[in-house]
Design an enzyme around this catalytic site. Sequence first.
Site, short mmCIF file in Angstrom:
data_model
loop_
_atom_site.label_atom_id
_atom_site.label_comp_id
_atom_site.label_asym_id
_atom_site.label_seq_id
_atom_site.Cartn_x
_atom_site.Cartn_y
_atom_site.Cartn_z
N ASP A 188 8.98 -10.45 -0.86
CA ASP A 188 8.71 -10.89 0.50
C ASP A 188 9.03 -9.75 1.47
O ASP A 188 10.12 -9.15 1.40
CB ASP A 188 9.56 -12.12 0.84
CG ASP A 188 9.25 -12.64 2.23
OD1 ASP A 188 8.28 -13.42 2.36
OD2 ASP A 188 9.98 -12.29 3.18
N ASN A 196 3.04 -7.92 13.08
CA ASN A 196 1.87 -8.60 13.65
C ASN A 196 2.01 -8.79 15.15
O ASN A 196 1.05 -8.62 15.90
CB ASN A 196 1.68 -9.96 12.97
CG ASN A 196 1.03 -9.85 11.60
OD1 ASN A 196 0.29 -8.90 11.34
ND2 ASN A 196 1.29 -10.80 10.73
N ASP A 205 -2.56 -6.26 8.43
CA ASP A 205 -3.45 -6.28 7.27
C ASP A 205 -3.41 -4.94 6.53
O ASP A 205 -3.44 -4.89 5.30
CB ASP A 205 -4.89 -6.58 7.71
CG ASP A 205 -5.06 -8.02 8.17
OD1 ASP A 205 -4.15 -8.83 7.92
OD2 ASP A 205 -6.10 -8.32 8.79
N ASP A 231 2.94 -12.85 3.61
CA ASP A 231 3.54 -11.57 3.20
C ASP A 231 4.32 -11.70 1.91
O ASP A 231 5.22 -10.92 1.64
CB ASP A 231 4.46 -11.05 4.32
CG ASP A 231 5.57 -12.03 4.65
OD1 ASP A 231 5.46 -13.21 4.26
OD2 ASP A 231 6.56 -11.63 5.30
#
Length: 327
Positions: A188, A196, A205, A231
């Site tokens: 993770d 973001n 991305d 993620d």
Amino acid sequence: MNDVMLLKESFEPRTSGSYIRYREPRSGATWVHLAASWLEHRQHRAVAAIASICIALIAAVDSQVGRTFPLFLFYLLPVGVGAWFASRRVGLWLSVWSASLCVAVELMSWPAIRPVSVAWNAGTRFALLAVATLLLCTLRDQLAREHKLAHTDSLTELLNRRAFGSLLEREAERARRYAHPISVLYLDLDDFKVVNDSQGHGEGDRVLCEVARLLLASCRASDGVARIGGDEFAVLCPEADEYAAAAVARKVHTGISQLLESGSQLTISIGVTTFLDVPNDLRQLLRRADSSMYLAKRGGKNRVHHTVVARGSESTSSRGEGLSSAG
């Protein structure tokens, strides 16, 4: 378990402690599946050669019985096999070969046939075989695209959650059968939401794709790498004991460290769970792997937490070296 078991094997203990293996009888559908699997792993030239020989054999039989029982439809099978398992070009070449042999058989059976009829019959047969080839190739390509969409993540092109679950089910069954260990890594990205929010989803991305690339480069060829969602990533390591799994985790650390050196503020938490005795309940396997990842996050993030589940016992270890934020 596999939707179709290609080979069912069972084991009986010898008195010496070793095992003997016997194979259960295969059904007709299983034989077809085995043949298809064998052809999928052959080179295109080999498939073309096999199909050409089959067409020649059909022509030989056709020359003997063609007057009373035309065998043109039987040519469709090897032509279709060549088109499906090799390529469109091979299918079209086999169509030409089949039409040519049909003409040769026709000339031997009816020597007085008019040339215009021969040309018409040859063109018609080639057209029918070519259309069948093109339809089969179109269907094959469409099925391949749908399979890819159903089993891969559209952004990273890794396995998706569904495909990872299927792979885990198959490998867990195999590990139980042969008494092999199996390891699962859950990964993770720490504080990925900040990327973001501050740099936009396009940058997020790009980071996910870079992480996916590094995971593929760091893992073994036999490992299954998947994006579980958002993620979170997962790696399935078949036949990997605690030492092999730790080696994979170290390689992942190295790859992520290189990514961090490029200026990203991200770190990663990795949970590694090694099962020396694979449980029957796959939900328990996934639950333990997921718990290892959260233990790494609770331990301060930017860490690896390794849990080894043995027969009747469990041991854990945690480390956080090798990862740091790049300022």
